[in-house]
Design an enzyme around this catalytic site. Structure first.
Site, short mmCIF file in Angstrom:
data_model
loop_
_atom_site.label_atom_id
_atom_site.label_comp_id
_atom_site.label_asym_id
_atom_site.label_seq_id
_atom_site.Cartn_x
_atom_site.Cartn_y
_atom_site.Cartn_z
N SER A 1 0.84 -1.32 -0.01
CA SER A 1 0.14 -0.02 0.04
C SER A 1 0.84 1.20 0.10
CB SER A 1 -0.87 -0.10 1.08
OG SER A 1 -2.02 0.87 1.14
N ASP B 1 -5.57 -4.02 -2.96
CA ASP B 1 -4.44 -3.70 -1.78
C ASP B 1 -4.03 -5.02 -1.35
OD1 ASP B 1 -3.20 -2.66 0.48
OD2 ASP B 1 -4.24 -1.12 0.54
#
Length: 1527
Positions: A1257, A1375
């Protein structure tokens, strides 16, 4: 009238013609011209008023256009064009532009036009226009990222397993009897032709039918299986614990043998197949050393006492030119009981006469006995009493043919070829340590048995100093050390204080002098001078020699050259030989010094040297036997040379050429000099040179109480002789002993080269002894409890076995009290062993005599196996029958999945084992095992485990621990079959970088500066501290060691053994291919490498080079890595992909290295013509280029400059090769990830290098910025710019869309990332980088290390619902934090040793809930706004979804915290939200402050793996390198 009328138009006709010509333009059609010409008469008639007379006149002949033949017509046509046509055209143009066009415009603008529309229509038109422009900007200008050329992730190369042509355990290419035999005797190492013929001359064969048994206990020889299958059994019970020679071993504590009830069964040890030996390594040693005496004290003293008159005990007898003569020329008479003992090497029980008999056989040796008697019967009785195969029975499973080399052949070989025998013994001793001792100690836990051998060895090596130097002389010696101790600090004293050696300064000069004299003597005639060497006038010895007299040493000079103590000066004896006079000249100057200062120290050295040489077996009787061997060496065909000019050539490859693998002499003729001087028949023995060398090398050292002389696991620095005090030998209790097999020991750093062998101890002992450098680390290192084994008293020696045989120490040696020792470095002992085979033979004899029965049986069962590169050892699914331990080389385990897909399970380097779990559980092999390169293995059969478990129950506990550890490793790292490429990347590189021992450096094409690259890499490896040191090899070094025939067919055996010894000695060996493509050295570099670095110039052509084509032709399966050399610290986008695109064989990654180099390619071996001129021109060019930059006032500094030396690119590559890489793992957490920038800055300021970066991320974004330039400054600027974009509410609002998939389109997010990274690819990053994503199409985690950066960073940051997933090859990526928010486990698989893991994720709310079994939404809203409610707020729908998504990530996070080497960091950023990018500076400062505080805390605790500490230690060791603190 008519005539006049007719004559009127005639003058006008030419005018008409000219008019016709002017009107007939070239582009007018001929038809028009004709009609015009026909109308002209009519027109002229009207004008003149006359009727038409066309009927009366003929038509004018010249009315057509002028032809080229009419010059006047052409001229008229041109005049008409210029003066009539062009003005007409100009007139028309001017008229149109000034009159016609203005008139039209005036008319147009004078017209009135009225449009009528309402506001809605106008607004729609404006919106349409704005939409069109916006669409063009949005989809044609701002989203260039979507129109980049497709660059998919680089697929991992498919593993090449070349087909194995051998069946099962059969040997390669075995077709006949001779091949089977040659395969079996490989255990002897390199054998030259005369040695081989002598060994096999009396070989016998025997045929065994199926089921027939053979009592190996009665066999006296070396047995091997030629054809068939033989089972080896051992008698399960025997009273007491016996050694090899039948004697009961003292100190053995095996109560299990007495606890039996008397069963006399047999246990299966192993099965021997074709080409394998039935004899063990120990039995081979016993064959070579059958007549060697164990202890020299009794035999030597008795013989010397019988030889010398009793008053002459103060005057030791020197060694004579003829072993059978005394000083007065009378023959020596030895007592009967010492006859056998005095024979050290040959099998005869009497000294040979002065002229040796010209025969080779042993059967006629007894006729030359002076007394006319033979001791053959005694020898037979002795052989019946002891056996080399005690309690061993062999049974043939099928009809079997065995070959037996009798013991007499080994005795004859020992007598005829003593140096070749010593070489064989050295090879066997080395394999003995690698195979038997290491396996028993590490795998079976037989520590007491292994260490007991060295403990019992002290009874053979203990010799006291003479009494006269143990009183006042020793006290004066102590006073000297005490004065120096008071002057020095405690740290210096702990490393040891050495007494000044006055001879050490002339060490190198005397060595070169010795070589010259040896060459001189080799060319001298060999006169018969029985006693002319020794001067009858001998100086008086003023001290008693009741214990050990210095004159008993192996020397032709008087050893005690000091007169009585009241004498003012010492004198040297006068030697009659001019050669020996010349030899003595260096020492004569040193002897004329003050008696009370120098002579006493020299006396100590002489006496210590006496005791050491007696301890290692160099005694008068052994010298006599050696001289016999030298005389019988006359009979060797290899030694006969009738041309003195060719002696050097004869001996350069003689049969006695012992390969010294550890001492790199700069003199290529050293070996031949040694061979000539030692083995020449007659002449002066070169012991005088050796004696001088040893006196130069010996040191007297003081160690205070608690100082560490030898560390456990290190190679013995040398031999310690205890003068006064006590040494304590012990082991660490918590040591598993894995490192003793040869595996790497990360915490143990040793210097790389032994330029100063006497300082080897200080270089390792400072890590324990010196407490001032790193007190925290030292105290932590001493925490493991230590178990004391035994003590060494004055007169004892420590390190005898380890230093003589180059073993690693199984124990550590600590000074129990203040101790004074004599120290002889290992290099000196190796020189001694090379020149005098009796030293190694004595060691081998003592080892075989002290071997416990249990170790003997283990040695029988273990098999030494040699496999070729690419050979498959076993296949997947085969029955597991043995464990394989890698002695030298490298293995790879490959799992074959569905569809034939190969997956690397692991690689096994030197000292590692494979196959324990399936052998113990009796399951099939889970993977195929093949050799990456030529490999030596120790085969540990399952039958041995069964036998040991039944007879020695304590071993089963150790085996159970072993199985439990393997099971734990399997549970933590399951060998699952991964069918997808995304996750197999972590499995394919599982252990491929661990325990690399050899690295080949290969250029891609000619002109790459591999030599400079190799030197810089070597320097970096030395600075970071490779375990056991590192060395580099090129062709010049090999030729210097082994001569110009090193790469011949016969020299390859020498070369392979030399390289194997180097790899065992050093922790890493670099092979630099500095030769042409097809040279043998290039082939050697490729075949010997565990890992091959292909070095290329980044700016050159990325085409496949000639060296790569040669590499592919060799079909090696070693790990291959690409190294790109850059002139500047910058890699253009897409450059690396061009290099990797055509190189599918690069399976180990790539590295970017900044190194200045010449852009012009140069050949590997340029011609030497005009070298001075070329160099001068190049220097001038370089000076001009340098002055262009240095003369400027303002110097432009690069973006990145390594502030500390270990942050350079070569140090990063060195850490990757050593398995000491530092990894940085950055977790996800939205805006909280800005704290990563602050923590990375703190790491930079602390001087901690980062080699691999991984992120999730926002961690992927920050990590990508740092890995791109490896610098904080550009990372900070780009991160702040991105945070500003993400903090803008307008950008977020403009990106909103209908929430069918997500709330935003993702365009603004994509633009922000793309503007930061551009079209860069992950391969172009300066540091290795990866990011992880969650593949929701296939429900798995994926790790990306290639492709466009912005795409995979964007995918790793894609929160579900906020951003749409990224499509990649048909899969949707989200993600990576949903599965693993802190990818420490994957970082560990990439080879990172220390991992800094920074977690910025949100903390879960673990508040206990109690809202009941049902829940009203209205009550939940009211409770949330009720300040007086004591019931915690229930989670919202979005919070429940978020927690559900991160369930697996939390589990992985807890595992990551417990991974060894992980330093978990969590800055206090919980108060910041996920999207608070506007608080950049505040979050950055929080991370920076936390990072500094955390690292300072680690440093104060001593837990920070800071390279500065290692560098400090190395600097400290380098300052110690020249000499210890000396008096």
């Amino acid at each position: 009238m008519a005539d006049s009328g007719a004559s009127v138009p005639s003058p006008d006709l030419p005018d008409l013609d000219s008019l016709h010509a002017s009107l007939s333009l070239p582009d007018i059609p001929s038809v028009a011209a004709t009609s015009l010409s026909t109308s002209l008469p009519a027109i002229s008639a009207k004008v003149s008023g006359f009727p038409s007379f066309s009927s009366h006149l003929p038509p004018p002949p010249l009315l057509s256009p002028p032809t080229p033949t009419t010059m006047v017509g052409w001229i008229g046509w041109v005049f008409s064009l210029v003066f009539q046509t062009i003005p007409s055209v100009l007139y028309w143009v001017i008229t149109f532009s000034t009159i016609t066009l203005p008139t039209w415009l005036f008319t147009l603008f004078s017209m009135s036009l009225t449009f009528t529309m309402n506001f809605t229509t106008l607004l729609l038109i404006v919106l349409g226009l704005v939409s069109t422009v916006s669409w063009f900007i949005r989809y044609r200008f701002l989203n260039m990222y979507s129109r980049l050329p497709p660059e998919p992730q680089r697929k991992e190369p498919q593993l090449d397993l070349f087909p194995d042509v051998q069946e099962g355990d059969s040997k390669p290419g075995l077709a006949n009897y001779l091949d089977e035999f040659l395969s079996a005797i490989k255990v002897f190492g390199y054998l030259e032709r005369p040695v081989f013929h002598e060994l096999t001359r009396t070989m016998q064969t025997r045929k065994l039918i199926a089921g027939e048994t053979l009592q190996l206990e009665e066999e006296k020889g070396f047995c091997l299986v030629v054809d068939g299958l033989v089972q080896i059994f051992v008698k399960s019970m025997r009273s007491g614990k016996h050694g090899l020679n039948g004697e009961v071993i003292e100190g053995s504590s095996d109560e299990d043998d007495q606890a039996r009830d008397g069963k006399q069964g047999y246990q299966l040890l192993t099965e021997v197949k074709n080409g394998a030996s039935m004899s063990s390594l120990f039995s081979i040693l016993s064959l070579f050393t059958e007549d060697i005496r164990l202890r020299a004290s009794e035999g030597s003293s008795s013989s010397m006492s019988s030889v010398q008159p009793s008053p002459a005990r103060t005057t030791p007898a020197p060694f004579l030119d003829s072993p059978g003569e005394m000083l007065n020329g009378s023959p020596m008479v030895l007592p009967r009981d010492s006859e056998v003992d005095s024979s050290a090497i040959n099998g005869e029980a009497e000294p040979l006469p002065p002229v040796p008999p010209l025969h080779l056989g042993e059967s006629r040796a007894s006729s030359y006995h002076p007394n006319g008697q033979s001791t053959a019967s005694e020898r037979v009785r002795g052989n019946r009493r002891k056996s080399v195969h005690p309690d061993i029975v062999a049974r043939a499973m099928v009809d079997t043919t065995i070959a037996i080399i009798p013991a007499s052949a080994f005795r004859r070989l020992t007598r005829l070829y003593p140096r070749a025998t010593a070489h064989i013994v050295q090879v066997i001793l080395t394999r003995l340590q690698r195979v038997t001792f290491a396996t028993a100690h590490s795998y079976l836990g037989l520590t007491n048995e292994v260490l007991g051998i060295e403990k019992q060895m002290t009874k053979f090596t203990t010799y006291d100093l003479p009494n006269d130097i143990r009183g006042a002389a020793l006290d004066r010696l102590k006073d000297k050390f005490l004065k120096e101790k008071d002057r020095l600090g405690s740290e210096e004293v702990t490393r040891g204080i050495a007494l000044h050696n006055p001879y050490a300064g002339r060490r190198r000069r005397s060595m070169s002098f010795v070589r010259k004299e040896a060459a001189l003597k080799a060319k001298m005639p060999l006169p018969k001078r029985p006693n002319s060497l020794i001067n009858p006038e001998r100086p008086f010895h003023g001290y008693d020699t009741a214990g050990v007299s210095p004159g008993d040493l192996l020397s032709t000079i008087q050893l005690s050259r000091f007169g009585p103590r009241h004498d003012q000066f010492a004198t040297t004896p006068r030697l009659h030989s001019p050669l020996t006079e010349k030899e003595r000249s260096p020492l004569r100057r040193s002897s004329l010094q003050r008696k009370d200062s120098v002579d006493e120290d020299a006396l100590f050295r002489e006496s210590i040297l006496d005791c050491i040489m007696k301890g290692i077996g160099l005694t008068p009787s052994s010298h006599n036997a050696l001289r016999k061997g030298s005389h019988s060496g006359e009979l060797s065909p290899k030694l006969v040379s009738y041309d003195s000019r060719r002696q050097k050539a004869v001996f350069s490859n003689n049969a006695f050429g012992f390969i010294d693998a550890y001492e790199g002499s700069g003199d290529g003729d050293t070996e031949s000099m040694m061979s000539m001087s030692v083995t020449s028949a007659g002449g002066t023995s070169p012991i005088v040179y050796l004696r001088e060398d040893l006196l130069n090398d010996i040191e007297i050292v003081y160690f205070p109480k608690g100082a560490v002389l030898v560390e456990q696991g290190e190679r013995h620095p040398g031999l310690y002789y205890v003068i006064d005090g006590f040494l304590d030998v012990g082991v660490q209790v918590n040591e598993k002993g894995d490192d003793l097999v040869g595996a790497s020991r990360p915490g143990h750093a040793q210097p790389d080269e032994e330029l100063f062998p006497t300082l080897k101890r200080t270089q390792t002992a400072t890590s324990r002894g010196a407490t001032a450098a790193a007190p925290i680390n030292e105290s932590k290192r001493k925490k493991p409890s230590r178990k004391s084994l035994y003590m060494i008293k004055p007169g004892g020696m420590q390190g005898y076995v380890g230093a003589m045989a180059s073993y690693r120490s199984y124990t550590d040696v600590v000074a129990k009290t203040d101790v004074y020792v004599g120290f002889l470095p290992r290099a000196s002992l190796e020189r001694l062993a090379e020149r005098y085979p009796i030293a190694l033979l004595t060691l081998a004899k003592r080892l075989t005599g002290l071997l416990p029965r249990l170790l003997l049986h283990i040695d029988f069962a273990l098999e030494w196996v040699q496999v070729n590169a690419g050979q498959v050892i076993y296949h997947q699914g085969d029955e597991s029958d043995a464990i394989y331990i890698t002695l030298n080389g490298r293995l790879r385990s490959v799992h074959e999945g569905k569809g034939g897909k190969m997956t690397v399970v692991g690689e096994h380097g030197q000292g590692e084992s494979v196959g324990e779990l399936e052998v113990m559980t009796e399951s099939t092999r889970p993977a195929t095992l093949h050799a990456i390169r030529d490999t030596e293995l120790a085969k540990f059969p399952r039958s041995l485990f069964n036998s040991l478990a039944q007879e020695h129950t304590g071993i089963t506990i150790q085996v159970s621990k072993l199985i439990a550890q393997r099971m734990r490793d399997l549970v933590e790292n399951p060998m699952t079959e991964q069918g997808e490429p995304g996750n197999t990347g972590s499995v394919k590189t599982a252990t491929s970088t661990l325990n690399l021992r050899t690295v080949g450096i290969l250029p891609i094409t000619t002109g790459v500066p591999v030599v400079e690259f190799g030197n810089r890499l070597l320097s970096a490896l030395q600075q970071i501290g490779v375990t056991d040191g590192v060395t580099s090899l090129n062709q010049a070094a090999i030729l210097n060691h082994l001569g110009r025939h090193a790469f011949s067919r016969m020299g390859k055996l020498k070369l392979s053994q030399y390289l194997a010894d180097l790899e065992e000695k050093y922790g890493m060996v670099l092979y630099i291919a500095d030769t042409n493509v097809n040279s043998p050295w290039t082939q050697t570099c490729i075949s010997q490498a565990d890992c091959i670095l292909l070095v290329g110039l980044a700016e050159s052509s990325p085409n496949v080079g000639e060296y790569e084509r040669f590499l592919l032709g060799m079909k090696t399966t070693a790990r291959k890595e690409l190294v790109l050399l850059h002139a500047d610290r910058y890699c253009p986008p897409g450059l690396t992909r061009k290099w990797l695109k055509n190189r599918v064989w690069i399976n180990g990654g790539h590295h970017h290295i900044q190194m200045a180099f010449r852009l012009t390619a140069e050949p590997s071996h340029p011609q030497t013509k005009r070298l001075g001129t070329v160099l001068k021109q190049r220097v001038q060019i370089l000076q001009a280029e340098i002055q262009k930059y240095t003369s400027r006032r303002i110097r432009q500094t690069p973006i990145y400059s390594a502030q500390t030396p270990f942050k350079g690119d070569f140090h990063r590559l060195a850490r990757r090769l050593c398995g000491r890489a530092v990894g940085l793992v950055l977790g996800g957490g939205g805006a909280r990830g800005i704290a990563h920038v602050g923590v990375i800055k703190a790491l930079e300021e602390a001087g901690i290098p980062v080699d691999i970066v991984g992120g999730t991320s926002i961690g992927a974004f920050i990590g990508g910025l740092y890995a791109r330039d490896a610098d904080v400054v550009p990372m900070y600027g780009r991160a702040k710019k991105f945070a500003g974009r993400m903090g803008s509410i307008w950008r977020f609002a403009l990106d909103l869309t209908y929430p069918s998939v997500s709330y935003t389109t993702g365009h603004e997010f994509n633009r922000g990332i793309f503007k930061t990274f551009g079209d860069s690819q992950i391969e172009d990053f300066w540091l290795e980088f990866y990011c992880n994503t969650t593949n929701i199409s296939r429900s798995r985690a994926e790790y990306h290390s290639s492709g466009y950066v912005w795409r995979y960073v964007r995918a790793s940051m894609s929160l579900a619902g906020l951003l749409p997933p990224i499509c990649d090859e048909g899969s949707m990526l989200l993600d990576g934090g949903y599965i693993d928010n802190l990818t420490v486990a994957h970082m560990k698989t990439l080879g990172a040793d220390v991992i800094f893991a920074i977690d910025v994720g949100s903390i879960d709310d673990n508040t206990p809930q109690g809202y009941g079994d049902s829940l009203s939404g209205m009550w939940s809203v009211i409770n949330r706004w009720n300040p007086f409610s004591s019931i915690p707020n229930p989670p919202t729908l979005s919070e429940i979804q978020a927690r559900l998504a991160y369930v697996s990530s939390i589990d992985n996070l807890e595992r990551a915290k417990n991974i060894p080497g992980c330093l978990y960091m969590r800055p206090p950023i919980d108060r910041y939200g996920t999207l608070e990018f506007g608080n950049f500076d505040e979050i950055y400062q929080v991370g920076y402050a936390y990072g500094k505080e955390y690292l300072q805390k680690l440093k104060s605790q001593g837990s920070l793996p800071l390279p500065e500490e290692n560098e400090e230690k190395k600097k400290l060791q380098r300052t110690l390198a020249p000499r210890r603190a000396s008096i």
